[in-house]
Design a protein around this motif. Sequence first.
Motif, PDB file in Angstrom:
ATOM      1  N   LEU A   1      12.225  53.087  70.018  1.00  0.00           N
ATOM      2  CA  LEU A   1      10.879  53.438  69.580  1.00  0.00           C
ATOM      3  C   LEU A   1       9.822  52.772  70.458  1.00  0.00           C
ATOM      4  CD1 LEU A   1       9.579  55.128  67.274  1.00  0.00           C
ATOM      5  CD2 LEU A   1       9.286  52.983  66.055  1.00  0.00           C
ATOM      6  N   LEU A   2      10.000  51.499  70.761  1.00  0.00           N
ATOM      7  CA  LEU A   2       9.027  50.769  71.567  1.00  0.00           C
ATOM      8  C   LEU A   2       8.931  51.334  72.984  1.00  0.00           C
ATOM      9  CD1 LEU A   2       7.031  48.451  71.864  1.00  0.00           C
ATOM     10  CD2 LEU A   2       8.946  46.991  72.515  1.00  0.00           C
ATOM     11  N   VAL A   3      10.060  51.594  73.606  1.00  0.00           N
ATOM     12  CA  VAL A   3      10.045  52.141  74.966  1.00  0.00           C
ATOM     13  C   VAL A   3       9.362  53.506  74.985  1.00  0.00           C
ATOM     14  CG1 VAL A   3      11.519  53.030  76.833  1.00  0.00           C
ATOM     15  CG2 VAL A   3      12.030  50.823  75.775  1.00  0.00           C
ATOM     16  N   SER A   4       9.668  54.344  74.008  1.00  0.00           N
ATOM     17  CA  SER A   4       9.043  55.665  73.982  1.00  0.00           C
ATOM     18  C   SER A   4       7.562  55.571  73.624  1.00  0.00           C
ATOM     19  CB  SER A   4       9.795  56.601  73.040  1.00  0.00           C
ATOM     20  OG  SER A   4       9.797  56.102  71.735  1.00  0.00           O
ATOM     21  N   VAL A   5       7.165  54.598  72.816  1.00  0.00           N
ATOM     22  CA  VAL A   5       5.742  54.376  72.540  1.00  0.00           C
ATOM     23  C   VAL A   5       5.015  54.034  73.835  1.00  0.00           C
ATOM     24  CG1 VAL A   5       4.099  52.774  71.468  1.00  0.00           C
ATOM     25  CG2 VAL A   5       5.926  53.752  70.098  1.00  0.00           C
ATOM     26  N   LEU A   6       5.621  53.193  74.644  1.00  0.00           N
ATOM     27  CA  LEU A   6       4.990  52.810  75.912  1.00  0.00           C
ATOM     28  C   LEU A   6       4.819  54.013  76.844  1.00  0.00           C
ATOM     29  CD1 LEU A   6       6.717  49.369  76.553  1.00  0.00           C
ATOM     30  CD2 LEU A   6       4.384  49.807  75.726  1.00  0.00           C
ATOM     31  N   VAL A   7       5.810  54.883  76.883  1.00  0.00           N
ATOM     32  CA  VAL A   7       5.691  56.109  77.684  1.00  0.00           C
ATOM     33  C   VAL A   7       4.557  56.971  77.140  1.00  0.00           C
ATOM     34  CG1 VAL A   7       6.853  58.253  78.348  1.00  0.00           C
ATOM     35  CG2 VAL A   7       8.101  56.088  78.430  1.00  0.00           C
ATOM     36  N   GLY A   8       4.470  57.087  75.829  1.00  0.00           N
ATOM     37  CA  GLY A   8       3.395  57.849  75.207  1.00  0.00           C
ATOM     38  C   GLY A   8       2.024  57.243  75.465  1.00  0.00           C
ATOM     39  N   VAL A   9       1.936  55.919  75.470  1.00  0.00           N
ATOM     40  CA  VAL A   9       0.665  55.245  75.755  1.00  0.00           C
ATOM     41  C   VAL A   9       0.207  55.580  77.174  1.00  0.00           C
ATOM     42  CG1 VAL A   9      -0.359  52.973  76.192  1.00  0.00           C
ATOM     43  CG2 VAL A   9       0.888  53.393  74.074  1.00  0.00           C
ATOM     44  N   VAL A  10       1.131  55.574  78.104  1.00  0.00           N
ATOM     45  CA  VAL A  10       0.775  55.925  79.484  1.00  0.00           C
ATOM     46  C   VAL A  10       0.247  57.359  79.540  1.00  0.00           C
ATOM     47  CG1 VAL A  10       1.698  56.319  81.804  1.00  0.00           C
ATOM     48  CG2 VAL A  10       2.326  54.256  80.544  1.00  0.00           C
ATOM     49  N   ARG A  11       0.926  58.277  78.872  1.00  0.00           N
ATOM     50  CA  ARG A  11       0.472  59.669  78.848  1.00  0.00           C
ATOM     51  C   ARG A  11      -0.905  59.791  78.206  1.00  0.00           C
ATOM     52  NH1 ARG A  11      -0.967  64.422  80.469  1.00  0.00           N
ATOM     53  NH2 ARG A  11      -0.604  66.109  79.020  1.00  0.00           N
ATOM     54  N   GLY A  12      -1.096  59.146  77.065  1.00  0.00           N
ATOM     55  CA  GLY A  12      -2.379  59.214  76.376  1.00  0.00           C
ATOM     56  C   GLY A  12      -3.515  58.574  77.146  1.00  0.00           C
ATOM     57  N   ALA A  13      -3.195  57.548  77.933  1.00  0.00           N
ATOM     58  CA  ALA A  13      -4.217  56.859  78.710  1.00  0.00           C
ATOM     59  C   ALA A  13      -4.695  57.674  79.905  1.00  0.00           C
ATOM     60  CB  ALA A  13      -3.680  55.509  79.180  1.00  0.00           C
ATOM     61  N   PHE A  14      -3.873  58.594  80.371  1.00  0.00           N
ATOM     62  CA  PHE A  14      -4.229  59.349  81.570  1.00  0.00           C
ATOM     63  C   PHE A  14      -4.432  60.842  81.336  1.00  0.00           C
ATOM     64  CE2 PHE A  14      -2.154  55.550  83.283  1.00  0.00           C
ATOM     65  CZ  PHE A  14      -3.169  55.112  84.122  1.00  0.00           C
ATOM     66  N   ILE A  15      -4.338  61.287  80.105  1.00  0.00           N
ATOM     67  CA  ILE A  15      -4.503  62.708  79.827  1.00  0.00           C
ATOM     68  C   ILE A  15      -5.965  63.106  80.062  1.00  0.00           C
ATOM     69  CG2 ILE A  15      -4.978  62.433  77.361  1.00  0.00           C
ATOM     70  CD1 ILE A  15      -3.209  64.907  76.901  1.00  0.00           C
ATOM     71  N   GLY A  16      -6.159  64.254  80.665  1.00  0.00           N
ATOM     72  CA  GLY A  16      -7.507  64.732  80.923  1.00  0.00           C
ATOM     73  C   GLY A  16      -8.164  65.189  79.634  1.00  0.00           C
ATOM     74  N   MET A  17      -9.386  64.715  79.411  1.00  0.00           N
ATOM     75  CA  MET A  17     -10.088  65.095  78.193  1.00  0.00           C
ATOM     76  C   MET A  17     -11.585  64.931  78.367  1.00  0.00           C
ATOM     77  SD  MET A  17      -9.537  61.928  75.522  1.00  0.00           S
ATOM     78  CE  MET A  17      -7.783  61.846  75.635  1.00  0.00           C
ATOM     79  N   ALA A  18     -12.310  65.606  77.509  1.00  0.00           N
ATOM     80  CA  ALA A  18     -13.755  65.441  77.405  1.00  0.00           C
ATOM     81  C   ALA A  18     -14.048  65.030  75.968  1.00  0.00           C
ATOM     82  CB  ALA A  18     -14.458  66.743  77.741  1.00  0.00           C
ATOM     83  N   SER A  19     -15.033  64.145  75.804  1.00  0.00           N
ATOM     84  CA  SER A  19     -15.307  63.596  74.484  1.00  0.00           C
ATOM     85  C   SER A  19     -16.793  63.717  74.156  1.00  0.00           C
ATOM     86  CB  SER A  19     -14.883  62.128  74.434  1.00  0.00           C
ATOM     87  OG  SER A  19     -15.085  61.584  73.161  1.00  0.00           O
ATOM     88  N   ASP A  20     -17.067  64.250  72.987  1.00  0.00           N
ATOM     89  CA  ASP A  20     -18.431  64.382  72.473  1.00  0.00           C
ATOM     90  C   ASP A  20     -18.610  63.316  71.400  1.00  0.00           C
ATOM     91  OD1 ASP A  20     -20.711  65.140  70.955  1.00  0.00           O
ATOM     92  OD2 ASP A  20     -20.488  67.217  71.640  1.00  0.00           O
ATOM     93  N   HIS A  21     -19.400  62.274  71.721  1.00  0.00           N
ATOM     94  CA  HIS A  21     -19.543  61.145  70.805  1.00  0.00           C
ATOM     95  C   HIS A  21     -20.455  61.456  69.627  1.00  0.00           C
ATOM     96  CE1 HIS A  21     -17.226  58.601  73.411  1.00  0.00           C
ATOM     97  NE2 HIS A  21     -17.990  58.958  74.430  1.00  0.00           N
TER      98      HIS A  21
END
Length: 169
Positions: free
Chosen positions: A72-92
């Motif tokens: 679980l921890l190793v896969s969480v880390l892979v997911g964190v990397v993906r989430g940190a670099f995913i392209g997105m636009a944010s409306d605050h």
Amino acid sequence: MGRMLFNLYTIDAVMVFAAFCGAVSAMGEARRQPIRRSLLLLPGAFALLATILMVAFPTVSDLLNSGFWTVLLVSVLVGVVRGAFIGMASDHYWKLVRLDHGIDALLAALVVLLITVVQFAIEASTGAENRAETTFEFAIALVAGYLIGRSVAAWFRARALHHHDLKEV
């Protein structure tokens, strides 16, 4: 024996329902349309709930298995990397976010749903625990860990991005 089967079916049904909710909540990301920022957390949260239900029943002490937490921890880390670099636009102002390529959350959530449905089908057809449950637990922990890591990292990242108008007034 009847109470055990009732508990087995109840837990399995809740597990499948949680996985289904995760898949439904991931659909917005895949469509590339603005969604509420808080919805980024749902696919991972529902997948994690389904995973915990699968691992914890019938023996809650199975949650203490270090192999489960390592996967679980190793896969969480892979997911964190993906989430940190995913392209997105944010409306605050409106608390909206639009992902450029969010199909991976839907695909991962569908895998979690498939695993839970197969697990439920095996246990419902045999009336007993699935003998290959350890394999299912490994697979679901791998995918759910990725989803929760991706969800949390994308949520934090969406809050930190520069404002981009996603909704016309």
